[in-house]
Design a protein around this motif. Sequence first.
Motif, PDB file in Angstrom:
ATOM      1  N   ASP A 122       0.814  -1.212   0.000  1.00 32.03           N
ATOM      2  CA  ASP A 122       0.000   0.000   0.000  1.00 32.03           C
ATOM      3  C   ASP A 122       0.849   1.265   0.000  1.00 32.03           C
ATOM      4  OD1 ASP A 122      -2.320  -1.523   0.029  1.00 32.03           O
ATOM      5  OD2 ASP A 122      -2.709  -1.227   2.175  1.00 32.03           O
ATOM      6  N   TYR A 123       2.031   1.197   0.594  1.00 32.08           N
ATOM      7  CA  TYR A 123       2.921   2.352   0.671  1.00 32.08           C
ATOM      8  C   TYR A 123       4.051   2.296  -0.349  1.00 32.08           C
ATOM      9  CZ  TYR A 123       0.500   4.312   4.609  1.00 32.08           C
ATOM     10  OH  TYR A 123      -0.460   4.884   5.405  1.00 32.08           O
ATOM     11  N   GLY A 124       3.886   1.484  -1.380  1.00 26.06           N
ATOM     12  CA  GLY A 124       4.786   1.524  -2.518  1.00 26.06           C
ATOM     13  C   GLY A 124       5.920   0.525  -2.552  1.00 26.06           C
ATOM     14  N   ALA A 125       5.911  -0.468  -1.679  1.00 28.79           N
ATOM     15  CA  ALA A 125       6.984  -1.470  -1.678  1.00 28.79           C
ATOM     16  C   ALA A 125       6.830  -2.443  -2.840  1.00 28.79           C
ATOM     17  CB  ALA A 125       6.988  -2.251  -0.368  1.00 28.79           C
ATOM     18  N   MET A 126       7.954  -2.995  -3.263  1.00 31.68           N
ATOM     19  CA  MET A 126       7.964  -4.052  -4.272  1.00 31.68           C
ATOM     20  C   MET A 126       8.402  -5.337  -3.573  1.00 31.68           C
ATOM     21  SD  MET A 126      10.221  -4.363  -7.767  1.00 31.68           S
ATOM     22  CE  MET A 126      11.755  -4.668  -6.919  1.00 31.68           C
ATOM     23  N   ILE A 127       7.634  -6.391  -3.748  1.00 30.38           N
ATOM     24  CA  ILE A 127       7.958  -7.677  -3.135  1.00 30.38           C
ATOM     25  C   ILE A 127       8.987  -8.382  -4.010  1.00 30.38           C
ATOM     26  CG2 ILE A 127       7.036  -9.861  -2.277  1.00 30.38           C
ATOM     27  CD1 ILE A 127       6.028  -7.160  -0.900  1.00 30.38           C
ATOM     28  N   VAL A 128      10.131  -8.718  -3.416  1.00 28.59           N
ATOM     29  CA  VAL A 128      11.200  -9.399  -4.135  1.00 28.59           C
ATOM     30  C   VAL A 128      11.019 -10.908  -4.019  1.00 28.59           C
ATOM     31  CG1 VAL A 128      13.701  -9.748  -4.265  1.00 28.59           C
ATOM     32  CG2 VAL A 128      12.780  -7.477  -3.743  1.00 28.59           C
ATOM     33  N   ARG A 129      10.726 -11.383  -2.814  1.00 29.38           N
ATOM     34  CA  ARG A 129      10.399 -12.792  -2.564  1.00 29.38           C
ATOM     35  C   ARG A 129       9.236 -12.825  -1.603  1.00 29.38           C
ATOM     36  NH1 ARG A 129      15.500 -16.768  -1.952  1.00 29.38           N
ATOM     37  NH2 ARG A 129      15.537 -17.257  -4.158  1.00 29.38           N
ATOM     38  N   ASP A 130       8.142 -13.406  -2.026  1.00 25.89           N
ATOM     39  CA  ASP A 130       6.952 -13.482  -1.183  1.00 25.89           C
ATOM     40  C   ASP A 130       7.214 -14.416   0.001  1.00 25.89           C
ATOM     41  OD1 ASP A 130       4.387 -12.817  -0.447  1.00 25.89           O
ATOM     42  OD2 ASP A 130       3.493 -13.416  -2.341  1.00 25.89           O
ATOM     43  N   LYS A 131       6.272 -14.519   0.858  1.00 26.74           N
ATOM     44  CA  LYS A 131       6.364 -15.304   2.090  1.00 26.74           C
ATOM     45  C   LYS A 131       6.884 -16.719   1.823  1.00 26.74           C
ATOM     46  CE  LYS A 131       3.257 -16.779   5.803  1.00 26.74           C
ATOM     47  NZ  LYS A 131       1.858 -16.683   6.254  1.00 26.74           N
ATOM     48  N   MET A 132       7.969 -17.054   2.528  1.00 25.75           N
ATOM     49  CA  MET A 132       8.566 -18.392   2.442  1.00 25.75           C
ATOM     50  C   MET A 132       8.497 -19.019   3.827  1.00 25.75           C
ATOM     51  SD  MET A 132      11.990 -17.377   0.250  1.00 25.75           S
ATOM     52  CE  MET A 132      12.333 -15.917   1.253  1.00 25.75           C
ATOM     53  N   GLU A 133       8.289 -20.317   3.881  1.00 27.53           N
ATOM     54  CA  GLU A 133       8.179 -21.010   5.169  1.00 27.53           C
ATOM     55  C   GLU A 133       9.459 -21.778   5.482  1.00 27.53           C
ATOM     56  OE1 GLU A 133       5.201 -23.974   7.651  1.00 27.53           O
ATOM     57  OE2 GLU A 133       4.743 -23.479   5.567  1.00 27.53           O
ATOM     58  N   PHE A 134       9.918 -21.604   6.720  1.00 24.66           N
ATOM     59  CA  PHE A 134      11.052 -22.342   7.258  1.00 24.66           C
ATOM     60  C   PHE A 134      10.594 -23.036   8.532  1.00 24.66           C
ATOM     61  CE2 PHE A 134      12.770 -19.082   4.559  1.00 24.66           C
ATOM     62  CZ  PHE A 134      13.789 -19.735   3.882  1.00 24.66           C
ATOM     63  N   ASP A 135      11.454 -23.820   9.164  1.00 21.46           N
ATOM     64  CA  ASP A 135      11.059 -24.594  10.348  1.00 21.46           C
ATOM     65  C   ASP A 135      10.421 -23.749  11.442  1.00 21.46           C
ATOM     66  OD1 ASP A 135      11.951 -26.904   9.157  1.00 21.46           O
ATOM     67  OD2 ASP A 135      13.889 -26.892  10.193  1.00 21.46           O
ATOM     68  N   ASP A 136      11.079 -22.646  11.821  1.00 22.51           N
ATOM     69  CA  ASP A 136      10.624 -21.859  12.969  1.00 22.51           C
ATOM     70  C   ASP A 136      10.097 -20.476  12.622  1.00 22.51           C
ATOM     71  OD1 ASP A 136      11.411 -23.937  14.686  1.00 22.51           O
ATOM     72  OD2 ASP A 136      13.470 -23.166  14.774  1.00 22.51           O
ATOM     73  N   PHE A 137      10.106 -20.114  11.352  1.00 22.00           N
ATOM     74  CA  PHE A 137       9.705 -18.754  10.992  1.00 22.00           C
ATOM     75  C   PHE A 137       9.293 -18.679   9.522  1.00 22.00           C
ATOM     76  CE2 PHE A 137      14.187 -19.169  10.134  1.00 22.00           C
ATOM     77  CZ  PHE A 137      14.390 -18.499   8.938  1.00 22.00           C
ATOM     78  N   TYR A 138       8.681 -17.540   9.185  1.00 23.73           N
ATOM     79  CA  TYR A 138       8.375 -17.185   7.804  1.00 23.73           C
ATOM     80  C   TYR A 138       9.288 -16.021   7.435  1.00 23.73           C
ATOM     81  CZ  TYR A 138       4.110 -19.814   8.689  1.00 23.73           C
ATOM     82  OH  TYR A 138       3.217 -20.797   9.028  1.00 23.73           O
ATOM     83  N   LEU A 139       9.628 -15.902   6.153  1.00 26.54           N
ATOM     84  CA  LEU A 139      10.533 -14.866   5.687  1.00 26.54           C
ATOM     85  C   LEU A 139      10.054 -14.342   4.342  1.00 26.54           C
ATOM     86  CD1 LEU A 139      13.363 -13.388   5.788  1.00 26.54           C
ATOM     87  CD2 LEU A 139      14.274 -15.429   4.646  1.00 26.54           C
TER      88      LEU A 139
END
Length: 111
Positions: free
Chosen positions: A77-94
């Motif tokens: 909404d504030y103009g960011a460009m997503i380089v890599r969307d949400k990725m799942e790892f064992d203990d976190f999302y990135l």
Amino acid sequence: MGKVIGFELNSQDSEKSVEFYSNVFGWKVAEPRWGYREVDTGGIKGGISQGPHDYPHGTRIQIEVDSIDVAISKAKDYGAMIVRDKMEFDDFYLAYLVDPTGLGIGLIEKK
């Protein structure tokens, strides 16, 4: 509130950076002092400054958020460009994105 370990952001449009980070992540940004604005993220403090022409943009930082999906939506909404969307790892999302001034940041949501 998004928390970081520590940072200094160099930007060629520091006012736009201030608007982005305060609105998307709720950061408190001080008035400029010698071209540098202190930033309180609720974690370690940092700053936003006008980057020099030979190093116009700072290094990507990692920002912890409560909800990566909400943060990505607000960032867009504030103009960011997503380089890599949400990725799942064992203990976190990135996710990786670039803010409206070209600074790269990482978003982390702990599970």
